[in-house]
Scaffold this motif. Structure first.
Motif, PDB file in Angstrom:
ATOM      1  N   PRO A  70     -10.580 -23.392 -43.350  1.00  0.00           N
ATOM      2  CA  PRO A  70     -10.544 -24.755 -42.794  1.00  0.00           C
ATOM      3  C   PRO A  70      -9.583 -24.901 -41.615  1.00  0.00           C
ATOM      4  CG  PRO A  70     -10.537 -24.833 -45.187  1.00  0.00           C
ATOM      5  CD  PRO A  70     -10.340 -23.401 -44.817  1.00  0.00           C
ATOM      6  N   ASP A  71      -8.410 -24.282 -41.716  1.00  0.00           N
ATOM      7  CA  ASP A  71      -7.441 -24.390 -40.621  1.00  0.00           C
ATOM      8  C   ASP A  71      -7.914 -23.645 -39.377  1.00  0.00           C
ATOM      9  OD1 ASP A  71      -4.762 -25.705 -41.694  1.00  0.00           O
ATOM     10  OD2 ASP A  71      -5.587 -24.493 -43.302  1.00  0.00           O
ATOM     11  N   LEU A  72      -8.570 -22.520 -39.578  1.00  0.00           N
ATOM     12  CA  LEU A  72      -9.098 -21.764 -38.443  1.00  0.00           C
ATOM     13  C   LEU A  72     -10.221 -22.540 -37.749  1.00  0.00           C
ATOM     14  CD1 LEU A  72      -9.145 -18.213 -40.057  1.00  0.00           C
ATOM     15  CD2 LEU A  72      -7.808 -18.876 -38.048  1.00  0.00           C
ATOM     16  N   VAL A  73     -11.041 -23.194 -38.543  1.00  0.00           N
ATOM     17  CA  VAL A  73     -12.126 -24.008 -37.980  1.00  0.00           C
ATOM     18  C   VAL A  73     -11.553 -25.139 -37.129  1.00  0.00           C
ATOM     19  CG1 VAL A  73     -13.949 -25.663 -38.570  1.00  0.00           C
ATOM     20  CG2 VAL A  73     -13.850 -23.440 -39.722  1.00  0.00           C
ATOM     21  N   LYS A  74     -10.467 -25.733 -37.597  1.00  0.00           N
ATOM     22  CA  LYS A  74      -9.833 -26.817 -36.831  1.00  0.00           C
ATOM     23  C   LYS A  74      -9.359 -26.327 -35.464  1.00  0.00           C
ATOM     24  CE  LYS A  74      -8.293 -29.538 -40.816  1.00  0.00           C
ATOM     25  NZ  LYS A  74      -7.128 -29.950 -41.640  1.00  0.00           N
ATOM     26  N   VAL A  75      -8.866 -25.100 -35.425  1.00  0.00           N
ATOM     27  CA  VAL A  75      -8.428 -24.532 -34.139  1.00  0.00           C
ATOM     28  C   VAL A  75      -9.606 -24.472 -33.171  1.00  0.00           C
ATOM     29  CG1 VAL A  75      -7.520 -22.476 -32.981  1.00  0.00           C
ATOM     30  CG2 VAL A  75      -6.565 -23.188 -35.179  1.00  0.00           C
ATOM     31  N   ILE A  76     -10.759 -24.036 -33.677  1.00  0.00           N
ATOM     32  CA  ILE A  76     -11.962 -23.940 -32.840  1.00  0.00           C
ATOM     33  C   ILE A  76     -12.419 -25.327 -32.400  1.00  0.00           C
ATOM     34  CG2 ILE A  76     -14.365 -23.167 -32.743  1.00  0.00           C
ATOM     35  CD1 ILE A  76     -12.546 -20.819 -33.073  1.00  0.00           C
ATOM     36  N   GLU A  77     -12.444 -26.259 -33.340  1.00  0.00           N
ATOM     37  CA  GLU A  77     -12.958 -27.604 -33.046  1.00  0.00           C
ATOM     38  C   GLU A  77     -12.071 -28.363 -32.065  1.00  0.00           C
ATOM     39  OE1 GLU A  77     -15.424 -28.625 -37.149  1.00  0.00           O
ATOM     40  OE2 GLU A  77     -13.310 -29.197 -37.003  1.00  0.00           O
TER      41      GLU A  77
ATOM     42  N   MET B 178     -20.404 -26.144 -39.134  1.00  0.00           N
ATOM     43  CA  MET B 178     -20.132 -26.321 -37.703  1.00  0.00           C
ATOM     44  C   MET B 178     -21.419 -26.343 -36.881  1.00  0.00           C
ATOM     45  SD  MET B 178     -16.801 -23.862 -37.120  1.00  0.00           S
ATOM     46  CE  MET B 178     -16.668 -24.194 -35.354  1.00  0.00           C
ATOM     47  N   LEU B 179     -22.430 -25.632 -37.339  1.00  0.00           N
ATOM     48  CA  LEU B 179     -23.705 -25.610 -36.616  1.00  0.00           C
ATOM     49  C   LEU B 179     -24.382 -26.976 -36.602  1.00  0.00           C
ATOM     50  CD1 LEU B 179     -25.315 -22.218 -37.757  1.00  0.00           C
ATOM     51  CD2 LEU B 179     -24.349 -22.764 -35.520  1.00  0.00           C
ATOM     52  N   ARG B 180     -23.942 -27.869 -37.470  1.00  0.00           N
ATOM     53  CA  ARG B 180     -24.503 -29.224 -37.505  1.00  0.00           C
ATOM     54  C   ARG B 180     -23.930 -30.122 -36.412  1.00  0.00           C
ATOM     55  NH1 ARG B 180     -27.202 -30.569 -42.154  1.00  0.00           N
ATOM     56  NH2 ARG B 180     -27.172 -28.997 -43.811  1.00  0.00           N
ATOM     57  N   SER B 181     -22.873 -29.659 -35.778  1.00  0.00           N
ATOM     58  CA  SER B 181     -22.207 -30.482 -34.771  1.00  0.00           C
ATOM     59  C   SER B 181     -23.137 -30.801 -33.606  1.00  0.00           C
ATOM     60  CB  SER B 181     -20.958 -29.762 -34.249  1.00  0.00           C
ATOM     61  OG  SER B 181     -20.374 -30.488 -33.189  1.00  0.00           O
TER      62      SER B 181
ATOM     63  N   GLU C 199     -21.816 -31.457 -30.733  1.00  0.00           N
ATOM     64  CA  GLU C 199     -21.081 -30.957 -29.573  1.00  0.00           C
ATOM     65  C   GLU C 199     -21.443 -29.500 -29.321  1.00  0.00           C
ATOM     66  OE1 GLU C 199     -16.892 -31.804 -28.880  1.00  0.00           O
ATOM     67  OE2 GLU C 199     -16.918 -33.066 -30.671  1.00  0.00           O
ATOM     68  N   HIS C 200     -21.932 -29.230 -28.126  1.00  0.00           N
ATOM     69  CA  HIS C 200     -22.340 -27.865 -27.783  1.00  0.00           C
ATOM     70  C   HIS C 200     -21.200 -26.873 -27.976  1.00  0.00           C
ATOM     71  CE1 HIS C 200     -22.865 -24.458 -24.965  1.00  0.00           C
ATOM     72  NE2 HIS C 200     -24.107 -24.493 -25.398  1.00  0.00           N
ATOM     73  N   ARG C 201     -20.008 -27.265 -27.565  1.00  0.00           N
ATOM     74  CA  ARG C 201     -18.852 -26.373 -27.656  1.00  0.00           C
ATOM     75  C   ARG C 201     -18.603 -25.937 -29.096  1.00  0.00           C
ATOM     76  NH1 ARG C 201     -14.177 -27.885 -29.163  1.00  0.00           N
ATOM     77  NH2 ARG C 201     -14.653 -30.086 -28.807  1.00  0.00           N
ATOM     78  N   VAL C 202     -18.781 -26.852 -30.041  1.00  0.00           N
ATOM     79  CA  VAL C 202     -18.490 -26.557 -31.447  1.00  0.00           C
ATOM     80  C   VAL C 202     -19.585 -25.692 -32.069  1.00  0.00           C
ATOM     81  CG1 VAL C 202     -18.140 -27.551 -33.744  1.00  0.00           C
ATOM     82  CG2 VAL C 202     -17.103 -28.634 -31.740  1.00  0.00           C
ATOM     83  N   TRP C 203     -20.841 -26.141 -31.941  1.00  0.00           N
ATOM     84  CA  TRP C 203     -21.896 -25.381 -32.620  1.00  0.00           C
ATOM     85  C   TRP C 203     -22.108 -24.017 -31.978  1.00  0.00           C
ATOM     86  CZ3 TRP C 203     -26.108 -23.293 -30.402  1.00  0.00           C
ATOM     87  CH2 TRP C 203     -26.678 -23.881 -29.272  1.00  0.00           C
ATOM     88  N   TYR C 204     -21.928 -23.933 -30.657  1.00  0.00           N
ATOM     89  CA  TYR C 204     -22.129 -22.640 -30.009  1.00  0.00           C
ATOM     90  C   TYR C 204     -21.004 -21.669 -30.384  1.00  0.00           C
ATOM     91  CZ  TYR C 204     -23.399 -19.160 -26.553  1.00  0.00           C
ATOM     92  OH  TYR C 204     -23.776 -17.989 -25.949  1.00  0.00           O
ATOM     93  N   SER C 205     -19.799 -22.186 -30.565  1.00  0.00           N
ATOM     94  CA  SER C 205     -18.696 -21.339 -31.034  1.00  0.00           C
ATOM     95  C   SER C 205     -19.037 -20.751 -32.398  1.00  0.00           C
ATOM     96  CB  SER C 205     -17.402 -22.155 -31.127  1.00  0.00           C
ATOM     97  OG  SER C 205     -16.996 -22.625 -29.858  1.00  0.00           O
TER      98      SER C 205
ATOM     99  N   SER D  34     -32.511 -25.580 -34.444  1.00  0.00           N
ATOM    100  CA  SER D  34     -32.386 -24.934 -33.132  1.00  0.00           C
ATOM    101  C   SER D  34     -31.067 -24.176 -33.027  1.00  0.00           C
ATOM    102  CB  SER D  34     -32.476 -25.986 -32.026  1.00  0.00           C
ATOM    103  OG  SER D  34     -32.241 -25.406 -30.759  1.00  0.00           O
ATOM    104  N   ASN D  35     -29.985 -24.789 -33.499  1.00  0.00           N
ATOM    105  CA  ASN D  35     -28.675 -24.131 -33.456  1.00  0.00           C
ATOM    106  C   ASN D  35     -28.647 -22.885 -34.334  1.00  0.00           C
ATOM    107  OD1 ASN D  35     -27.995 -26.298 -31.870  1.00  0.00           O
ATOM    108  ND2 ASN D  35     -26.677 -27.292 -33.379  1.00  0.00           N
ATOM    109  N   ILE D  36     -29.278 -22.986 -35.497  1.00  0.00           N
ATOM    110  CA  ILE D  36     -29.324 -21.832 -36.400  1.00  0.00           C
ATOM    111  C   ILE D  36     -30.141 -20.708 -35.772  1.00  0.00           C
ATOM    112  CG2 ILE D  36     -30.072 -20.998 -38.660  1.00  0.00           C
ATOM    113  CD1 ILE D  36     -29.631 -23.872 -39.720  1.00  0.00           C
ATOM    114  N   ALA D  37     -31.271 -21.069 -35.182  1.00  0.00           N
ATOM    115  CA  ALA D  37     -32.106 -20.062 -34.521  1.00  0.00           C
ATOM    116  C   ALA D  37     -31.322 -19.357 -33.422  1.00  0.00           C
ATOM    117  CB  ALA D  37     -33.359 -20.718 -33.942  1.00  0.00           C
ATOM    118  N   HIS D  38     -30.512 -20.123 -32.711  1.00  0.00           N
ATOM    119  CA  HIS D  38     -29.701 -19.538 -31.638  1.00  0.00           C
ATOM    120  C   HIS D  38     -28.700 -18.539 -32.209  1.00  0.00           C
ATOM    121  CE1 HIS D  38     -28.697 -19.910 -27.344  1.00  0.00           C
ATOM    122  NE2 HIS D  38     -27.520 -19.468 -27.731  1.00  0.00           N
ATOM    123  N   ALA D  39     -28.097 -18.882 -33.324  1.00  0.00           N
ATOM    124  CA  ALA D  39     -27.138 -17.968 -33.965  1.00  0.00           C
ATOM    125  C   ALA D  39     -27.826 -16.670 -34.370  1.00  0.00           C
ATOM    126  CB  ALA D  39     -26.508 -18.645 -35.182  1.00  0.00           C
ATOM    127  N   ILE D  40     -29.045 -16.785 -34.878  1.00  0.00           N
ATOM    128  CA  ILE D  40     -29.806 -15.586 -35.250  1.00  0.00           C
ATOM    129  C   ILE D  40     -30.114 -14.762 -34.003  1.00  0.00           C
ATOM    130  CG2 ILE D  40     -31.974 -14.740 -36.234  1.00  0.00           C
ATOM    131  CD1 ILE D  40     -32.012 -17.292 -37.989  1.00  0.00           C
TER     132      ILE D  40
END
Length: 421
Positions: free
Chosen positions: A103-110, A151-154, A156-162, A192-198
């Motif tokens: 959770p703390d690491l995710v906050k750094v990304i977000e 996070m993929l539900r975000s 914000e492009h910056r968040v889900w793409y990270s 769409s975000n999940i497909a991109h991750a794949i």
């Protein structure tokens, strides 16, 4: 990927950058695991700026060995450290702690203002806290997946793409959870975000892409998956045949054709060249665009032929501009002079080609367009002249500063400024 494998991966990656430091760290880690000093003393040592780096690293090893979540806030703070050794030590300790640190690491990304830089396998880039956090999360493997999927539900492009990048680095171990989430997703943006991750996994994900495509029936999901086949650098016969079949269906043809172009596979290029003879102008146009993406210079003669068809001329001109083959210069100049809806694309293509011999035709076209409302062609000619560094175009560009259209004036001024430097 297990946590043990994850830590080994980081040690190997660090070893590439500095084997001596890695050896020292490994010895200290073994010592720390054996002695297991208290969390409090280890945190105090880590945070001490006066302590030698060797002692701070030893303390980090201890915190990793203890796997105590109480040290997470301090370790997160150490991701900002200037010293790479300390920063890497914090990453490895966080990986060892595992899911309690997620959770703390995710906050750094977000909270970051930019997307982390995730480099290829075997390379570690820890220039920013978010980069370090991203590597820590990917090093945890499946332990971090639940939070990353959230996070993929975000929106914000910056968040889900990270998140997509981090998941792609976890690799094939993440695919079962990813494909299930994709199949279950009801929201088109989430799928769409999940497909991109794949897709970011490339060839590793080919089997999952094929199996998932065959499972889902929703047209939008099939299209999303098809677009990711373009990330395959060595597509199998099965993958190519799936794309060939999808290219025959009106609903999936445009996406399948583009994906084929992105693979740059010789069989895909042959198929696309064949599609230039399709009776459907949309298919011909999409195939032309895909051949440009594929860098298929063998298709230049057929693309030049398509310039004669007003329905396919724009796509053909764009593709020829990408391919930068001098055989296309004369036909593109002819298309430019016609001043049709496709002439704008010819102008841009000539600029991309660096075709100095087109300078005269571009200047003449601009002169003939004075008083015309065809602002798109004017702007295309202006930009092309800038790309060609056509100093002889300054007089007509000066005249364009008085054009009624603001965008024409702005582009003319910008190119004049460039030519005056």
């Amino acid at each position: 990927m297990s946590k043990q494998v994850g830590i080994q991966r980081w040690m190997l990656a660090w070893c590439i950058g500095g084997w001596a430091l890695a050896l020292v760290f490994l010895v200290l880690a073994i010592y720390a695991f054996a002695t297991k000093p208290s969390v409090g003393r280890s945190i105090a040592k880590v945070l001490s700026k006066e302590a030698p780096n060797s002692e701070r690293v030893a303390a980090l090893c201890s915190l990793g060995a203890l796997r105590n979540s109480k040290s997470v806030p301090q370790l997160i703070e150490l991701l900002k450290e200037e010293d790479t050794t300390v920063r890497m030590g914090a990453v490895i300790a966080l990986i060892a702690i595992g899911k309690d640190a997620v959770p703390d690491l995710v906050k750094v990304i977000e909270r970051a203002q930019q997307i982390p830089i995730i480099s290829g396998e075997g390379t570690v880039v820890l220039t920013t806290p978010e980069n370090a956090a991203a590597y820590a999360l990917s090093g945890m493997g499946k332990e971090a997946l639940p939070e990353l999927l959230t996070m993929l539900r975000s929106k914000e492009h910056r968040v889900w793409y990270s998140a997509a990048q981090i998941i792609s680095r976890i690799g094939k171990d993440a695919l079962p959870d990813l494909t299930k989430a994709f199949i279950d997703a009801e929201d088109a943006s989430l799928s769409s975000n999940i497909a991109h991750a794949i897709g970011l996994m490339g060839d590793v994900a080919e089997k999952a892409l094929i199996e998932t495509y065959n499972k889902v029936k929703e047209p939008f999901k099939r299209t999303q998956l098809l677009s990711q086949f373009g990330s395959l650098r060595n597509p199998s016969k099965e993958a190519l045949e799936l794309l060939f079949k999808a290219a025959e269906e009106p609903s999936t043809a445009p996406t399948a054709l583009m994906a084929l172009g992105q693979t740059r596979h010789h069989e895909a290029i042959r198929f696309l060249i064949g599609k230039l003879r399709s009776e459907d102008p949309i298919i011909r146009s999409n195939a032309a665009a895909a051949l440009g993406i594929a860098n298929a210079k063998e298709a230049v003669p057929q693309l030049i032929e398509l310039l004669k068809d007003e329905k396919t001329a724009p796509s053909a001109a764009n593709a020829l501009g990408v391919l930068r083959d001098t055989r296309a210069v004369k036909p593109l100049i002819e298309l430019l002079r016609k001043k049709t809806s496709a002439s704008m694309h010819a102008a841009y293509a000539l600029g991309n080609l660096g075709a100095r011999e087109a300078t005269s035709a571009l200047i003449t076209t601009l002169k003939e367009l004075k008083g015309s409302k065809d602002t798109s062609l004017k702007i295309a000619c202006i930009i092309a002249l800038g790309q060609l560094k056509a100093y002889e175009a300054k007089p007509i560009l000066q005249e364009m500063l008085n054009d009624p259209d603001q965008h024409v004036r702005e582009n003319a001024k910008r190119i004049l400024d460039q030519l005056s430097q």
